[in-house]
Write an enzyme that holds these catalytic residues in place. Structure first.
Site, PDB file in Angstrom:
ATOM      1  N   HIS A  70       0.739  -1.267  -0.065  1.00 25.82           N
ATOM      2  CA  HIS A  70      -0.020   0.016  -0.090  1.00 25.82           C
ATOM      3  C   HIS A  70       0.737   1.211   0.230  1.00 25.82           C
ATOM      4  CE1 HIS A  70      -3.165   2.882   1.180  1.00 25.82           C
ATOM      5  NE2 HIS A  70      -3.795   2.073   0.844  1.00 25.82           N
ATOM      6  N   ASP A 103      -8.040  -5.245  -0.357  1.00 28.48           N
ATOM      7  CA  ASP A 103      -8.408  -6.237  -1.343  1.00 28.48           C
ATOM      8  C   ASP A 103      -7.934  -7.559  -1.216  1.00 28.48           C
ATOM      9  OD1 ASP A 103      -9.453  -4.090  -2.751  1.00 28.48           O
ATOM     10  OD2 ASP A 103      -7.582  -3.515  -3.650  1.00 28.48           O
TER      11      ASP A 103
END
Ligand code: ACO
Length: 425
Positions: free
Chosen positions: A304, A361
């Site tokens: 991320h 996700d």
């Protein structure tokens, strides 16, 4: 704390104001730097650029903290409803029960979608990606509402409600219309999440959404509702900064979300897990591929830009995943593969050194699939969850009268040269 920082270059010094956020984040205000010194700043991918001041969402990537309007994400996910979170993001505070009822009534009064729009579905091939369909339908709403751009308080509220009320129906069209199924009509007497499920799955008037599925979806929608200045939210703000209308701005955000490095990763994760399963379930082979710089493969759902610690949403989703699958009696073999990949990555120096953790996700697709949502609709689910965040970001930008977004560049191309006629080249 000093409220100025000094930049020194050769024998010149330039004073830059220091901006301090409510969580004591520090920023250098460089807006006058070019006028004072001739310098611009260079930050490819905006890795360290604050594009705005925002009061909507706080996240601390080092500590793994996420709060909407000050409320911790785990408390909202456990105790709140998606509609309450929409209200919170849009208006800044949790609603009283009177405010919530009035808000729900406004949404219910605006669920209807222009029937002519459904004709657009005929123009799409059956295998069109649903994200292409919803981005087109979203911008098409501007042909009916709000194209003129009424940026008064009432005008902004009106288009916000229209879009929130209508996107569930448009999303269900992408699911059912492309599959040649009858289109369902929104049921304003249902809560937001139950209405969404009914739009997606009702085959007749006897349809009753399973409470376990409603609750799971409610949690997922809340977890996706905002994430400050990410790629799609920044896109919405950027497009909106030209005073494009809300539908056009959000349609651009939907397109930004679609990419596999952003929200499209939820579809990619399940496809990756399926590919690993089909390849015999050798997780180490794929961990090694992800580490190999000559191999284009990345571990989807990992890493991320901002979180250099566990993504707090991923923690909640992982726990929910076990819980929901067991409640629904679903056994998904890719869950075991996902857990093995996570375990291997979290103990591998490549991932540890780069602070790569599972993101939102990584496990969400396994839940969506257990809820009966087709894989190519996963990113649409993300868009439905993120919608209140996009709208709140757009609203904040409009209310703050932010100037048009227009970054600068460092030109590295050819110097001036004269045009050469084609026969002389
Ligand atoms: N698998 C393998 N290596 C990775 C991964 C990954 N998933 N993610 C990052 N890395 C490596 C990079 O190769 C790079 O290594 P290097 O320093 O040796 O060159 C290092 O980690 C830093 O990665 P960057 O790509 O520079 O980080 P950036 O902040 O630009 O990208 C991103 C973040 C796009 C999320 C990236 O981690 C990624 O591609 N992840 C997979 C896709 C994904 O899951 N996206 C969803 C993100 S969450 C969301 O948007 C909702």
């Amino acid at each position: 704390m000093a409220n100025q920082a000094t930049l020194k270059y050769n024998d010149q010094s330039y004073e830059l104001p220091v901006v301090v956020g409510t969580e004591n984040e520090l920023a250098l205000d460089i807006s006058t730097l070019r006028d004072k010194s001739g310098f611009i700043t260079l930050d490819s991918g905006y890795k360290n650029t604050g594009a705005t001041k925002s009061a909507i969402t706080f996240l601390d990537g080092e500590l793994g903290v996420l709060r909407y309007r000050g409320y911790p994400i785990d408390q909202l996910a456990e105790k709140s409803t998606f509609t309450e979170v929409i209200y919170l993001l849009l208006y800044g505070s949790l609603p009283t029960s009177t405010e919530l009822s009035a808000f729900e009534a406004k949404l219910a009064a605006n669920v209807e979608v222009p029937a002519q729009l459904a004709k657009m579905l005929d123009a799409f091939p059956a295998d069109a990606h649903p994200m292409a369909v919803i981005s087109s339908l979203t911008t098409s709403l501007s042909a009916y509402y709000g194209a003129e751009g009424d940026f008064s308080k009432e005008g902004v509220d009106k288009v916000a409600i229209q879009l929130l009320a209508k996107l569930p129906t448009l999303s269900s069209w992408a699911l059912r219309g492309l599959a040649g199924k009858q289109l369902n009509v929104a049921n304003p007497s249902l809560d937001y999440t139950s209405n969404l499920l009914s739009l997606f799955f009702a085959e007749d008037s006897n349809y009753k959404p399973d409470p376990t599925i409603v609750q799971a979806l409610n949690t997922l929608l809340i977890l996706h509702a905002d994430h400050e200045q990410n790629c799609s939210a920044s896109t919405v703000r950027m497009v909106g900064s030209s005073r494009a209308n809300l539908f056009a701005s959000v349609s651009a955000g939907i397109s930004a979300l679609w990419g596999p490095l952003h929200g499209g990763a939820n579809q990619e994760v399940i496809e990756m897990l399926e590919a690993i399963k089909a390849d015999g379930g050798d997780t180490m082979k794929y961990i090694n591929k992800a580490k190999d710089k000559n191999d284009g493969f990345r571990l989807m759902g990992f890493g991320h830009r901002v979180y250099k610690n566990f993504d707090p949403r991923a923690r909640i989703i992982k726990a929910a995943c076990d819980n929901i699958l067991s409640k629904l009696g679903v056994s998904d073999p890719v869950l075991k593969i996902a857990k093995e990949l996570e375990e291997a990555a979290l103990n591998d120096p490549y991932f540890v050194e780069r602070k790569l953790y599972p993101n939102v996700d990584f496990y969400s697709g396994i839940i969506y699939r257990a809820l009966g949502i087709p894989v190519n609709m996963f990113t649409v689910m993300f868009a439905l969850g993120r919608l209140p965040g996009w709208i709140s970001q757009w609203k904040e930008m409009i209310e703050g009268k932010e100037p048009i977004g227009r970054p600068r560049q460092v030109y590295v191309g050819a110097l001036e040269r004269d045009y050469v006629a084609i026969g002389d080249r």
